[in-house]
Design a protein around this motif. Structure first.
Motif, PDB file in Angstrom:
ATOM      1  N   THR A 226       0.742  -1.160  -0.160  1.00 60.16           N
ATOM      2  CA  THR A 226       0.149   0.179   0.079  1.00 60.16           C
ATOM      3  C   THR A 226       0.913   1.498   0.413  1.00 60.16           C
ATOM      4  OG1 THR A 226      -1.624  -1.000   1.154  1.00 60.16           O
ATOM      5  CG2 THR A 226      -1.633   1.181   1.379  1.00 60.16           C
ATOM      6  N   GLN A 227       0.456   2.011  -0.678  1.00 62.30           N
ATOM      7  CA  GLN A 227       0.962   3.385  -0.578  1.00 62.30           C
ATOM      8  C   GLN A 227      -0.042   4.382  -0.283  1.00 62.30           C
ATOM      9  OE1 GLN A 227       4.201   5.385  -2.529  1.00 62.30           O
ATOM     10  NE2 GLN A 227       2.927   6.978  -3.596  1.00 62.30           N
ATOM     11  N   VAL A 228      -0.033   5.370   0.900  1.00 61.06           N
ATOM     12  CA  VAL A 228      -1.086   6.424   1.408  1.00 61.06           C
ATOM     13  C   VAL A 228      -0.562   7.664   1.124  1.00 61.06           C
ATOM     14  CG1 VAL A 228      -2.328   7.238   3.202  1.00 61.06           C
ATOM     15  CG2 VAL A 228      -1.920   4.943   3.296  1.00 61.06           C
ATOM     16  N   SER A 229      -1.088   8.439   0.139  1.00 60.58           N
ATOM     17  CA  SER A 229      -0.410   9.577  -0.122  1.00 60.58           C
ATOM     18  C   SER A 229      -1.399  10.521  -0.963  1.00 60.58           C
ATOM     19  CB  SER A 229       0.785   9.567  -1.167  1.00 60.58           C
ATOM     20  OG  SER A 229       1.859   9.403  -0.415  1.00 60.58           O
ATOM     21  N   ARG A 230      -1.293  11.849  -0.854  1.00 67.43           N
ATOM     22  CA  ARG A 230      -2.091  12.461  -1.867  1.00 67.43           C
ATOM     23  C   ARG A 230      -1.758  12.214  -3.365  1.00 67.43           C
ATOM     24  NH1 ARG A 230       0.075  17.403  -2.124  1.00 67.43           N
ATOM     25  NH2 ARG A 230       1.898  17.081  -0.795  1.00 67.43           N
ATOM     26  N   TYR A 231      -2.709  12.560  -4.319  1.00 66.64           N
ATOM     27  CA  TYR A 231      -1.922  12.163  -5.863  1.00 66.64           C
ATOM     28  C   TYR A 231      -1.216  13.329  -6.291  1.00 66.64           C
ATOM     29  CZ  TYR A 231      -5.036   7.984  -5.508  1.00 66.64           C
ATOM     30  OH  TYR A 231      -5.284   7.012  -5.009  1.00 66.64           O
ATOM     31  N   ASP A 232      -0.050  13.084  -6.130  1.00 61.25           N
ATOM     32  CA  ASP A 232       0.912  14.258  -6.480  1.00 61.25           C
ATOM     33  C   ASP A 232       1.978  13.713  -7.262  1.00 61.25           C
ATOM     34  OD1 ASP A 232       2.296  16.873  -4.331  1.00 61.25           O
ATOM     35  OD2 ASP A 232       3.333  15.822  -6.015  1.00 61.25           O
ATOM     36  N   PRO A 233       2.488  14.257  -8.109  1.00 56.18           N
ATOM     37  CA  PRO A 233       3.841  13.653  -8.943  1.00 56.18           C
ATOM     38  C   PRO A 233       4.974  13.444  -7.985  1.00 56.18           C
ATOM     39  CG  PRO A 233       2.976  15.363 -10.128  1.00 56.18           C
ATOM     40  CD  PRO A 233       2.146  15.375  -8.918  1.00 56.18           C
ATOM     41  N   TRP A 234       5.150  14.175  -7.279  1.00 59.46           N
ATOM     42  CA  TRP A 234       6.396  13.958  -6.036  1.00 59.46           C
ATOM     43  C   TRP A 234       6.163  12.586  -5.334  1.00 59.46           C
ATOM     44  CZ3 TRP A 234       9.852  16.747  -8.040  1.00 59.46           C
ATOM     45  CH2 TRP A 234       9.518  18.510  -8.234  1.00 59.46           C
ATOM     46  N   LYS A 235       5.063  12.086  -5.197  1.00 60.93           N
ATOM     47  CA  LYS A 235       4.749  10.898  -4.276  1.00 60.93           C
ATOM     48  C   LYS A 235       4.895   9.738  -5.484  1.00 60.93           C
ATOM     49  CE  LYS A 235       3.197  13.419  -1.081  1.00 60.93           C
ATOM     50  NZ  LYS A 235       3.939  13.584   0.309  1.00 60.93           N
ATOM     51  N   ASP A 236       5.038   9.872  -6.646  1.00 60.65           N
ATOM     52  CA  ASP A 236       5.290   8.885  -7.576  1.00 60.65           C
ATOM     53  C   ASP A 236       4.354   7.724  -7.657  1.00 60.65           C
ATOM     54  OD1 ASP A 236       6.515   7.797  -9.853  1.00 60.65           O
ATOM     55  OD2 ASP A 236       8.193   6.913  -8.551  1.00 60.65           O
ATOM     56  N   PRO A 237       3.179   7.969  -7.713  1.00 59.37           N
ATOM     57  CA  PRO A 237       2.051   6.746  -7.762  1.00 59.37           C
ATOM     58  C   PRO A 237       2.348   5.863  -8.966  1.00 59.37           C
ATOM     59  CG  PRO A 237       0.771   8.656  -8.048  1.00 59.37           C
ATOM     60  CD  PRO A 237       2.203   9.344  -7.485  1.00 59.37           C
ATOM     61  N   LEU A 238       2.762   6.607 -10.128  1.00 61.18           N
ATOM     62  CA  LEU A 238       2.970   5.661 -11.162  1.00 61.18           C
ATOM     63  C   LEU A 238       4.134   4.754 -10.800  1.00 61.18           C
ATOM     64  CD1 LEU A 238       2.217   8.174 -14.190  1.00 61.18           C
ATOM     65  CD2 LEU A 238       0.574   6.946 -12.515  1.00 61.18           C
ATOM     66  N   GLY A 239       5.079   5.313 -10.448  1.00 61.74           N
ATOM     67  CA  GLY A 239       6.559   4.330 -10.080  1.00 61.74           C
ATOM     68  C   GLY A 239       6.102   3.188  -9.134  1.00 61.74           C
ATOM     69  N   VAL A 240       5.107   3.493  -8.145  1.00 56.40           N
ATOM     70  CA  VAL A 240       4.609   2.319  -7.439  1.00 56.40           C
ATOM     71  C   VAL A 240       3.884   1.407  -8.140  1.00 56.40           C
ATOM     72  CG1 VAL A 240       3.132   1.933  -5.361  1.00 56.40           C
ATOM     73  CG2 VAL A 240       4.282   3.996  -5.262  1.00 56.40           C
ATOM     74  N   ILE A 241       3.005   1.713  -9.125  1.00 59.17           N
ATOM     75  CA  ILE A 241       2.545   0.760  -9.933  1.00 59.17           C
ATOM     76  C   ILE A 241       3.442  -0.165 -10.877  1.00 59.17           C
ATOM     77  CG2 ILE A 241       0.825   0.509 -11.708  1.00 59.17           C
ATOM     78  CD1 ILE A 241      -0.783   2.862 -11.012  1.00 59.17           C
ATOM     79  N   ASP A 242       4.594   0.634 -11.397  1.00 63.56           N
ATOM     80  CA  ASP A 242       5.661  -0.063 -12.004  1.00 63.56           C
ATOM     81  C   ASP A 242       6.371  -1.234 -10.863  1.00 63.56           C
ATOM     82  OD1 ASP A 242       5.368   1.490 -14.253  1.00 63.56           O
ATOM     83  OD2 ASP A 242       6.852   2.846 -13.829  1.00 63.56           O
TER      84      ASP A 242
END
Ligand code: UDP
Length: 411
Positions: A226-242
């Motif tokens: 899990t990652q808990v974070s605002r949707y923000d490029p600095w939090k890198d949600p796409l990198g988490v999906i990778d």
């Protein structure tokens, strides 16, 4: 305002720190302390202040909190200042100066009484010191909660004319010191998490998993990252999906939850959430959650849901590429959940790589460390326990309170 005894922390924090707090507070009996900030709700400062203030009151200090009143235009301007101090290119016009000063002028009624210590949080109320000038009393401290390591010069120029008048400037990390924003001495204080808040109170993993299963359809018999974070490029949600996709090649049963709230006034967040949803595609094991759909926006229920994700996941990821402090890291560590964090800003101050969690520089490295943890329950337990101890020793409310009292005692 509420007042609360420090005794409530005796069983949760180190006994010594409670005794130290009492000793530090003894000579401060009756001291008048004002905290000034921009908002009563939302954001880390609003989350931290109520408890710190009620504990100070419980120690015999006359602490109060004043929240700035201002128009939407004023808060648009101060958001620009905030973004500018964090390095964004912002446009600041001459009429912004008059708007800033006239709004602060309208907030001076709180200074009709004398204060011994005034703690000004972040840039929004910072200019009050310039307006009061000869009328001010007490010691003035600017507490900067944001990452000012590479600020935009326009934002610095806007604030610089009066920052030198402060008696002390407090930053989260030494890297964040910006010369033109410093008045008097500098000090460094980490923020903290509150172990007594609904977000951080003990929630047994089975109870947490039950919440995740019934509310969010997460299969409690399979591993969850899990990652808990605002949707923000600095939090890198796409990198988490990778990273998740790489983990999936080696641990096919893994599930991923991306959990983030969206503020009504943050169109960028909604856009970036949509990008993450699209990037996740139709994989049923990726749960991209936000307050637009299943995540509650009621503060108490929301806090409990965040707690459930942090307590009920096998691994928490915080793959930020830039991070002021990253309270979510301590929040998960406090729940003894192992954390894999990006080697950025405050995250590296919370996690000792390979000891109390892992620090990573890429989605590949992140995936490798998540796999290590998912395949080794003993490693998860040991790292989780060490993480909890780090937070207990360094990142809970009592340590934060002691730091403030120590600052007051230096004057
Ligand atoms: N948070 C939350 N709901 C969410 C995402 C984050 O309540 O969906 C909280 C999180 O628990 C933490 C804070 O918002 O207390 C985020 O603080 P952090 O320092 O990690 O990051 P920031 O958002 O300030 O950059």
């Amino acid at each position: 305002m509420a007042s609360e005894s420090i005794d409530v922390y005796r069983s949760l924090a180190d006994e010594e720190i409670v005794a130290e707090i009492e000793a530090l507070a003894a000579p401060l009996q009756g001291a008048r302390v004002l905290h000034l900030s921009a908002t009563a709700q939302g954001g880390g400062v609003a989350e931290l202040l109520p408890r710190l203030i009620s504990l100070k009151r419980g120690l015999g200090i006359e602490a109060e909190w004043h929240v700035l009143a201002g128009s939407e235009a004023f808060f648009d301007l101060t958001k620009k200042l905030h973004n500018g101090l964090q390095g964004m290119d912002v446009e600041l016009r001459p009429d912004h100066h008059s708007l800033y000063y006239s709004t602060l002028e309208a907030n001076v009624e709180v200074f009709t009484r004398d204060w011994d210590y005034v703690v000004v949080h972040d840039p929004q109320p910072a200019g009050l010191i310039g307006i009061l000038d000869g009328r001010r009393t007490g010691h003035w401290i600017w507490r900067c909660h944001i990452d000012t390591s590479t600020p935009n010069p326009k934002a610095v120029e806007f604030l610089a004319p009066f920052m030198g008048a402060y008696d002390m400037s407090i930053f989260t990390l030494e890297d964040y010191v910006t010369r033109d924003l410093v008045g008097g001495r500098t000090a460094f204080i980490y923020p903290s998490i509150d172990p007594l808040s609904p977000k951080n109170r003990a929630l047994a993993p089975p109870e947490a998993r039950q919440i995740l299963a019934t509310r969010f359809g997460i299969d409690s018999s399979r591993p969850l990252m899990t990652q808990v974070s605002r949707y923000d490029p600095w939090k890198d949600p796409l990198g988490v999906i990778d990273s998740y996709r790489r983990v999936k090649e080696r641990v096919p049963t893994v599930q991923l939850a991306l959990v983030g709230n969206l503020a009504d006034d943050d169109p960028e967040g909604a856009e970036y959430y949509a990008t993450a949803v699209e990037y996740a595609g139709d994989d049923p094991d990726i749960h991209v959650l936000s307050t637009l759909d299943r995540l509650s926006d009621q503060p108490l229920t929301h806090a409990l849901e965040i707690n459930a994700f942090q307590s009920g996941s096998d691994v928490v990821v915080q793959k930020s590429t830039r991070e002021g402090f990253g309270l979510v890291v301590s929040e998960a560590m406090w729940k003894a959940t192992p954390v894999v964090g990006g080697r950025a800003g405050g995250i590296a101050h919370q996690i000792e790589d390979g000891v109390s969690g892992y620090l990573v520089n890429s989605p590949e490295e992140c995936a490798d460390r998540v796999v290590d943890l998912l395949q080794d329950p003993k490693l998860r337990r040991e790292m989780g326990a060490r993480g909890r101890k780090v937070v207990r020793d360094r990142f809970l409310t009592p340590r934060h309170l002691a730091d403030y009292l120590r600052v007051f005692r230096t004057f």
